[in-house]
Design an enzyme around this catalytic site. Structure first.
Site, PDB file in Angstrom:
ATOM      1  N   LYS A 192       0.874  -1.184   0.000  1.00 20.47           N
ATOM      2  CA  LYS A 192       0.000   0.000   0.000  1.00 20.47           C
ATOM      3  C   LYS A 192       0.904   1.224   0.000  1.00 20.47           C
ATOM      4  CE  LYS A 192      -1.909   3.016   2.085  1.00 20.47           C
ATOM      5  NZ  LYS A 192      -1.770   4.467   1.718  1.00 20.47           N
ATOM      6  N   GLU A 268       8.805   1.330  11.202  1.00 14.56           N
ATOM      7  CA  GLU A 268       9.936   2.252  11.149  1.00 14.56           C
ATOM      8  C   GLU A 268       9.290   3.626  11.116  1.00 14.56           C
ATOM      9  OE1 GLU A 268      12.166   4.953  10.155  1.00 14.56           O
ATOM     10  OE2 GLU A 268      12.335   4.082   8.152  1.00 14.56           O
ATOM     11  N   CYS A 303      13.634  10.370   7.340  1.00 17.51           N
ATOM     12  CA  CYS A 303      13.386   9.996   8.744  1.00 17.51           C
ATOM     13  C   CYS A 303      14.659  10.144   9.565  1.00 17.51           C
ATOM     14  CB  CYS A 303      12.791   8.609   8.841  1.00 17.51           C
ATOM     15  SG  CYS A 303      13.661   7.380   7.904  1.00 17.51           S
ATOM     16  N   GLU A 402       8.990  16.062  14.837  1.00 19.06           N
ATOM     17  CA  GLU A 402       9.529  15.770  13.512  1.00 19.06           C
ATOM     18  C   GLU A 402       8.876  16.707  12.501  1.00 19.06           C
ATOM     19  OE1 GLU A 402       8.529  11.955  11.537  1.00 19.06           O
ATOM     20  OE2 GLU A 402      10.667  11.809  11.132  1.00 19.06           O
TER      21      GLU A 402
HETATM   22  P1  NAD Z   1       1.652   8.787   7.613  1.00 15.23           P
HETATM   23  O1  NAD Z   1       2.299   8.046   8.702  1.00 15.23           O
HETATM   24  O2  NAD Z   1       0.321   9.398   7.870  1.00 15.23           O
HETATM   25  O3  NAD Z   1       1.488   7.839   6.338  1.00 15.23           O
HETATM   26  C1  NAD Z   1       2.374   6.779   6.012  1.00 15.23           C
HETATM   27  C2  NAD Z   1       1.580   5.682   5.348  1.00 15.23           C
HETATM   28  O4  NAD Z   1       0.571   5.206   6.245  1.00 15.23           O
HETATM   29  C3  NAD Z   1       0.840   6.122   4.091  1.00 15.23           C
HETATM   30  O5  NAD Z   1       0.863   5.079   3.147  1.00 15.23           O
HETATM   31  C4  NAD Z   1      -0.563   6.350   4.599  1.00 15.23           C
HETATM   32  O6  NAD Z   1      -1.545   6.222   3.601  1.00 15.23           O
HETATM   33  C5  NAD Z   1      -0.688   5.251   5.621  1.00 15.23           C
HETATM   34  N1  NAD Z   1      -1.724   5.491   6.637  1.00 15.23           N
HETATM   35  C6  NAD Z   1      -2.123   6.681   7.144  1.00 15.23           C
HETATM   36  N2  NAD Z   1      -3.117   6.496   8.031  1.00 15.23           N
HETATM   37  C7  NAD Z   1      -3.334   5.171   8.107  1.00 15.23           C
HETATM   38  C8  NAD Z   1      -4.240   4.350   8.853  1.00 15.23           C
HETATM   39  N3  NAD Z   1      -5.110   4.882   9.717  1.00 15.23           N
HETATM   40  N4  NAD Z   1      -4.205   3.014   8.674  1.00 15.23           N
HETATM   41  C9  NAD Z   1      -3.328   2.463   7.820  1.00 15.23           C
HETATM   42  N5  NAD Z   1      -2.470   3.181   7.073  1.00 15.23           N
HETATM   43  C10 NAD Z   1      -2.461   4.514   7.224  1.00 15.23           C
HETATM   44  O7  NAD Z   1       2.616   9.880   7.078  1.00 15.23           O
HETATM   45  P2  NAD Z   1       2.200  11.118   6.146  1.00 15.23           P
HETATM   46  O8  NAD Z   1       0.798  11.575   6.420  1.00 15.23           O
HETATM   47  O9  NAD Z   1       2.483  10.745   4.777  1.00 15.23           O
HETATM   48  O10 NAD Z   1       3.177  12.207   6.691  1.00 15.23           O
HETATM   49  C11 NAD Z   1       2.898  12.836   7.936  1.00 15.23           C
HETATM   50  C12 NAD Z   1       4.120  12.993   8.759  1.00 15.23           C
HETATM   51  O11 NAD Z   1       4.676  11.712   9.034  1.00 15.23           O
HETATM   52  C13 NAD Z   1       5.258  13.734   8.089  1.00 15.23           C
HETATM   53  O12 NAD Z   1       5.156  15.098   8.236  1.00 15.23           O
HETATM   54  C14 NAD Z   1       6.448  13.174   8.792  1.00 15.23           C
HETATM   55  O13 NAD Z   1       6.694  13.852   9.991  1.00 15.23           O
HETATM   56  C15 NAD Z   1       6.065  11.781   9.107  1.00 15.23           C
HETATM   57  N6  NAD Z   1       6.662  10.809   8.170  1.00 15.23           N
HETATM   58  C16 NAD Z   1       7.705  10.077   8.582  1.00 15.23           C
HETATM   59  C17 NAD Z   1       8.301   9.169   7.735  1.00 15.23           C
HETATM   60  C18 NAD Z   1       9.472   8.361   8.144  1.00 15.23           C
HETATM   61  O14 NAD Z   1      10.087   7.724   7.320  1.00 15.23           O
HETATM   62  N7  NAD Z   1       9.817   8.355   9.394  1.00 15.23           N
HETATM   63  C19 NAD Z   1       7.823   9.002   6.444  1.00 15.23           C
HETATM   64  C20 NAD Z   1       6.707   9.752   6.038  1.00 15.23           C
HETATM   65  C21 NAD Z   1       6.143  10.638   6.930  1.00 15.23           C
END
Ligand code: NAD
Ligand code: MN
Length: 499
Positions: A192, A268, A303, A402
């Site tokens: 996904k 992660e 990250c 973050e």
């Molecule tokens: P997120 O954690 O919301 O999303 C990551 C993944 O999880 C996406 O594929 C998203 O569709 C999915 N997801 C979101 N809600 C979900 C749920 N309820 N159930 C299952 N899957 C779900 O990250 P984001 O919204 O893309 O970014 C938001 C913040 O997250 C960023 O500003 C950043 O701080 C952080 N982030 C961190 C990393 C990392 O590698 N550590 C990567 C992306 C984002």
């Protein structure tokens, strides 16, 4: 001459690209069961890239059934290791053959510079798939020490149906860190991708099928987190859930697992990594250059970004002058230009979130010494100037949360104990760097820091050969290296009496 070093080359290629936004299930492109799509625009200039399948519960249910069936048939899970290896090597070869297309998709989809997409993202993905393929026929199981009339076999089996939920900052590489070991160990996978960057995941699955990965073994369901992501996380027939993304969602996935079938959850998550520079660092110029790239590379959407720069107070003035000079070399530009080193922020929402943190930094008394604004680079694109805040204390919002953008928080410390205390004063524990010429101090700090990766006298080292992941609220389990294979296998003890 038009080639990969040329802006026009990539602009022309981008103009003729027609990305496929459909789901990939059972070896075929398909629409979402409900027929819904969402429009995916590029953060570079808001151009429409594709109408992407918006999958939900119905797609999750149907695809888990497909993935389970192929697992039970053993098309992949029981294939001889040497054969699985050959297919995955062919998959890697196809990634290599399509490197420009994949890099371009990544660049347009999430806004990273094309040069980075080619050298870092495509190469990292390739190396991961090759490495995992090569490992397949070199893994042995174990025999327990037993009396003469007994045999104790300790074997690993595929976990089963694996759902992988990945983010948008390194879409293809993060996907490969999950699918590489998951496929190598014989599982069926449902990937996904983030709704902000679905295109390379779909293309990878097509290439995997072309390479001979059996239908149903590697499926991609694009869509939103709260729809198809949640459906996979709550599914009663998903055995393992692997994730990279925010700590907030990582915690939510653990709740979903507890509410459903206790699927294994490996996450992660976020980071707020300290980059610690002592006055006795062997090369302060190199440290300053690395401090700038640690927060500017990939627009700070990393990250392991070195988002907290901890500088020994006695060198702060001279050292920060060097850092500011290096930050000045990172300039937002059109990501399709191979000379650009700072691309677009992934979307308007993320840009506004980062700008909000910049306002917060000012309001809490941070001294803005570089950047601080949206950059006007391409019409209808989302760009931010690399930003430096000095005079930060570790309790300020921009030192704790973050940001996931090019915003550096600079904190001074007085001695080694102070540095370690500040470094560990965070909910995160993903990475840390230590710059010192003192061997004892380097080892003491490396041991004392609570983080999954520690770098000494450089930033962001490592390879497929080393595990990657977090302490504390940066997650659990490890990607990369043979340790990653643990997440995708169940251990079985088979005890046999011979008489
Ligand atoms: P997120 O954690 O919301 O999303 C990551 C993944 O999880 C996406 O594929 C998203 O569709 C999915 N997801 C979101 N809600 C979900 C749920 N309820 N159930 C299952 N899957 C779900 O990250 P984001 O919204 O893309 O970014 C938001 C913040 O997250 C960023 O500003 C950043 O701080 C952080 N982030 C961190 C990393 C990392 O590698 N550590 C990567 C992306 C984002
Ligand atoms: Mn989100």
């Amino acid at each position: 001459m038009a080639d990969v070093h040329n802006f026009e080359y990539w602009q022309a290629k981008a103009a003729e690209l027609q990305p496929n936004g459909q789901a990939w299930v059972n070896g075929k492109s398909c629409a979402a069961v409900n027929g819904d799509t969402f429009a995916k625009h590029s953060p570079i200039d808001s151009r429409l890239l594709a109408h992407v399948a918006s999958c939900d519960q119905a797609d999750a249910d149907a695809t888990v059934r497909v993935a389970r069936a192929v697992l039970d048939r053993g098309d992949w899970s029981r294939k001889a290791p040497a054969q699985r290896k050959r297919v995955m090597q062919a998959f890697a070869d196809l990634i290599e053959a399509h490197r420009e297309e994949l890099a371009l998709l990544e660049c347009l989809d999430m806004g990273k510079p094309i040069a980075d997409a080619l050298t870092v993202d495509v190469n990292g993905t390739l190396r991961c798939i090759r490495w995992c393929a090569e490992a397949i026929d070199k893994i042995y199981d174990e025999l327990a020490p037993t009396p003469d009339n007994e045999i104790g076999m300790i074997t690993r089996e595929p976990s089963g149906v694996v759902a992988a939920i990945v983010p948008w900052n390194f879409p293809m590489t993060m996907a490969s860190w999950k699918i590489g070991p998951a496929l190598a160990t014989g599982n069926s996978v449902i990937l996904k991708p983030s709704e902000k960057s679905p295109l390379t995941a779909i293309r990878l699955a097509q290439l995997a099928t072309e390479a001979g990965i059996p239908d149903g073994v590697f499926n991609v369901l694009p869509g939103f987190g709260h729809t198809v992501g949640k459906a996979l996380a709550l599914h009663m027939d998903v055995d393992t859930l692997v994730f990279t993304g925010s700590t907030k969602i990582a915690k939510q996935l653990m709740v979903y697992a507890g509410e459903s079938n206790m699927k294994r959850v490996w996450t992660e998550a976020g980071g707020k990594s300290p980059n610690i520079v002592f006055a006795d660092a062997p090369d302060l110029d190199a440290a300053a250059e690395a401090a700038a790239s640690a927060i500017c590379y990939n627009m700070g959407e990393v990250c392991t970004a070195g988002s907290r720069l901890l500088v020994e107070a006695s060198i702060a003035d001279t050292f920060m002058a060097k850092v500011r000079a290096h930050v000045g070399n990172w300039r937002p530009g059109n990501p399709l230009d191979p000379n650009t080193n700072v691309g677009a922020i992934v979307d308007e929402q993320q840009m506004n979130q980062v700008l909000g943190f910049i306002e917060k930094g000012k309001a809490e008394g941070g001294r803005l010494t570089a950047g601080g604004k949206r950059a006007e680079v391409v019409k209808d694109g989302f760009f931010i100037e690399p930003t430096v805040f000095e005079g930060i204390t570790n309790d300020m919002t921009i030192a704790q949360e973050e940001i996931f953008g090019p915003v550096l928080s600079v904190i001074t410390f007085k001695d080694e104990a102070d540095a370690l205390r500040i470094a560990n004063d965070t909910i995160y524990g993903l990475a840390a760097a230590i710059w010192t010429g003192n061997l004892g101090k380097a080892h003491r700090m490396a041991k004392g820091v609570r983080a999954g990766s520690v770098w000494v006298n450089h930033y962001d080292g490592g390879d497929m050969t080393a595990p990657f992941g977090g302490f504390k609220q940066s997650g659990n389990g490890r990607d990369k290296s043979m340790h990653a294979f643990d997440k995708y296998t169940e251990l079985k003890a088979t005890w046999i009496k011979l008489d």
